[in-house]
Design a protein around this motif. Sequence first.
Motif, PDB file in Angstrom:
ATOM      1  N   TRP A 265       0.492  -1.061  -0.062  1.00 55.89           N
ATOM      2  CA  TRP A 265       0.617   0.246   0.234  1.00 55.89           C
ATOM      3  C   TRP A 265       1.127   1.234   0.125  1.00 55.89           C
ATOM      4  O   TRP A 265       2.204   0.963   0.368  1.00 55.89           O
ATOM      5  CB  TRP A 265      -0.351  -0.015   1.593  1.00 55.89           C
ATOM      6  N   PRO A 266       0.308   1.825  -0.008  1.00 57.65           N
ATOM      7  CA  PRO A 266       1.383   3.900  -0.631  1.00 57.65           C
ATOM      8  C   PRO A 266       1.502   4.582   1.025  1.00 57.65           C
ATOM      9  O   PRO A 266       1.748   5.421   0.830  1.00 57.65           O
ATOM     10  CB  PRO A 266       0.293   4.242  -1.807  1.00 57.65           C
ATOM     11  N   TRP A 267       1.250   3.373   2.066  1.00 59.89           N
ATOM     12  CA  TRP A 267       1.142   4.501   3.302  1.00 59.89           C
ATOM     13  C   TRP A 267       2.969   4.896   3.731  1.00 59.89           C
ATOM     14  O   TRP A 267       2.598   5.953   4.279  1.00 59.89           O
ATOM     15  CB  TRP A 267       1.188   3.531   4.612  1.00 59.89           C
ATOM     16  N   PRO A 268       3.575   4.647   2.586  1.00 61.56           N
ATOM     17  CA  PRO A 268       4.541   5.303   3.496  1.00 61.56           C
ATOM     18  C   PRO A 268       5.167   6.854   2.888  1.00 61.56           C
ATOM     19  O   PRO A 268       5.639   7.900   3.421  1.00 61.56           O
ATOM     20  CB  PRO A 268       5.715   4.612   2.957  1.00 61.56           C
ATOM     21  N   GLY A 269       3.736   7.807   2.393  1.00 64.60           N
ATOM     22  CA  GLY A 269       3.177   8.788   1.528  1.00 64.60           C
ATOM     23  C   GLY A 269       3.261   9.540   2.610  1.00 64.60           C
ATOM     24  O   GLY A 269       3.824  10.398   2.471  1.00 64.60           O
ATOM     25  N   LEU A 270       1.851   8.704   4.026  1.00 66.98           N
ATOM     26  CA  LEU A 270       1.855   9.361   4.888  1.00 66.98           C
ATOM     27  C   LEU A 270       3.109   9.626   5.701  1.00 66.98           C
ATOM     28  O   LEU A 270       3.255  10.936   6.877  1.00 66.98           O
ATOM     29  CB  LEU A 270       1.256   8.433   5.644  1.00 66.98           C
ATOM     30  N   LEU A 271       4.186   9.122   6.131  1.00 67.77           N
ATOM     31  CA  LEU A 271       5.069   9.112   7.285  1.00 67.77           C
ATOM     32  C   LEU A 271       5.774   9.896   6.258  1.00 67.77           C
ATOM     33  O   LEU A 271       6.540  10.692   7.174  1.00 67.77           O
ATOM     34  CB  LEU A 271       6.381   8.007   7.180  1.00 67.77           C
TER      35      LEU A 271
ATOM     36  N   GLY B 257       9.784   6.743   4.900  1.00 69.81           N
ATOM     37  CA  GLY B 257       8.754   6.963   4.397  1.00 69.81           C
ATOM     38  C   GLY B 257       9.502   6.148   2.377  1.00 69.81           C
ATOM     39  O   GLY B 257       8.949   5.951   1.741  1.00 69.81           O
TER      40      GLY B 257
ATOM     41  N   TRP C   2       6.390   0.286  -2.720  1.00 68.46           N
ATOM     42  CA  TRP C   2       4.834   0.040  -3.808  1.00 68.46           C
ATOM     43  C   TRP C   2       5.250   0.788  -5.333  1.00 68.46           C
ATOM     44  O   TRP C   2       4.752   0.937  -6.631  1.00 68.46           O
ATOM     45  CB  TRP C   2       4.113   1.356  -2.795  1.00 68.46           C
TER      46      TRP C   2
ATOM     47  N   THR D 299      10.966   2.679   2.496  1.00 69.04           N
ATOM     48  CA  THR D 299      10.279   2.087   2.246  1.00 69.04           C
ATOM     49  C   THR D 299       8.963   1.950   1.148  1.00 69.04           C
ATOM     50  O   THR D 299       8.359   0.761   0.460  1.00 69.04           O
ATOM     51  CB  THR D 299       8.701   1.785   3.789  1.00 69.04           C
ATOM     52  N   GLY D 300       8.825   3.577   0.552  1.00 72.34           N
ATOM     53  CA  GLY D 300       7.795   3.849  -0.548  1.00 72.34           C
ATOM     54  C   GLY D 300       8.432   3.319  -1.754  1.00 72.34           C
ATOM     55  O   GLY D 300       7.350   2.775  -2.657  1.00 72.34           O
TER      56      GLY D 300
END
Length: 504
Positions: A206-212, A256, A263, A259-260
Amino acid sequence: MRPGALLRLALAGTRTDLARVALTALSAALATLAGLAALTVLAIRKPPGDAYTESEQYANALLREPGLRGGTAFALLLLAIPVLALAGQCARLGAPARDRRLAALRLAGATPGQVTGVAMVETGLATLLGTLAGLALYLAGHRLLDRPDERGQLPLPTDVYPSTVGAAVLVLGLPVVAALITALMLRRVATTPFGVVRKVRTRGPWPWPGLLIILGLAAFAVLRPMSIWYTRQYGNPPTWLPPVLLVGGGLVAMVGVVTGTGWISHTAGRLLHRYARRPAALLAARRLMADPWAGSRTFAALLAALIFGAGAAGFRAYFLANVEVGRRSSDIVSTQNDFYLGTMDLVDLAVAVALTIAAGGLLVALAEGIIARRRQYAALVAAGVPRGTLGRSILWQSLAPAVPAIAIALTTGLLLARGLLGSPSSGIISRQICDADEAICADPATAAPYLRVESTPEITVAPGVPVEQLAWLAGGALVAVLAIVGVGLLFLRSSTAVEELRTT
């Protein structure tokens, strides 16, 4: 399992295992040197006087001025991050052979916990060997470099040592952290008597590293408004808050970006699989989709160095804008800006060292990936796939996630610096002018009717985008990726021999 048996099993292995231990120890030694150097800078004692009293025994202003030592120590700690990423990549060298050795231990009756303990002890001992070697090198260099110049000033802080507690935590803590990270990395691996099975997820990342990344940028951007608010309230922020925001925000943004890449790899694989028509691109697409996290592991050190380099480019742009503010306000440009610009040359040198270290980690990761998949590559060659097609697929597999990840890393580093510093401003400058001759203006009693106040409006200069430096960083990173891929392809011929089909 007895400690003696655990130690013997951890030290057993082939030449590849010895190479992995040596590279891990080398990385730990470099990280220890950087950490001890940072602790030494922080251990400099403040001379008697006010907060601006300088330590005159040092030739370098970074060490003389108390306000600059914290930033110097922080930069040294940031330099250790690519080294630690290199250590993580070196720990994966020869992983298939180690996995088979661990499976043999399971076949002999060891439990999964005992097998994990063997891997933890192996990594911990290699790291401990490196930290002790780094400590020895530090102590030797401390004595050899203690050479005052002709004015009696020291080029380095060789008159102080780091605190015993801090040095002990660094030297003994790194092996413990490395062992715990090894256990964490093995949490999704089931070691059975028949081999090692990795519990992979069927869905993509999932693209959640963008939040980091957004959280890290917000932590840097809130520092200036927070300082202004505390100043208006006639107070100071808590001493722990700015360092926590700086260190925490930087690390969160870096995690972020790294780990991104997982994705990014999976998305690039899907796009290649949908639109590519050549066999090399299709092979790369399937590999990127099957193991998207390989990009995060491969480019971790490189992306960390690029974030650091882009941040340094943002600082240089700020100092250049500050010089422009002084020129437009007809103010005398202080030598402080020249000092900061000269200091940025040293930072750029540190960035070059970090990129070199990252290139070494990239070579280790690429060679390890080719060797680990040699049976699959040998099967493709035996089925009629040309080695040139495999080489081009490895190039696609490296460049497809690397290009967007490099762009994101450079953008993140530049935005971190821009959010922290903002735009330099001269403020409103008021001057008293006497509209009479020199004799009248010299006497306050006669000059009063001729006095007037002239105010210069506030001048703000937005720092420019350091396109040239960013282009050099991006180009250097891409050239490094291409060069390392070229070197890594040398392992392809030996790894695609038909005999490799017998590898278990």
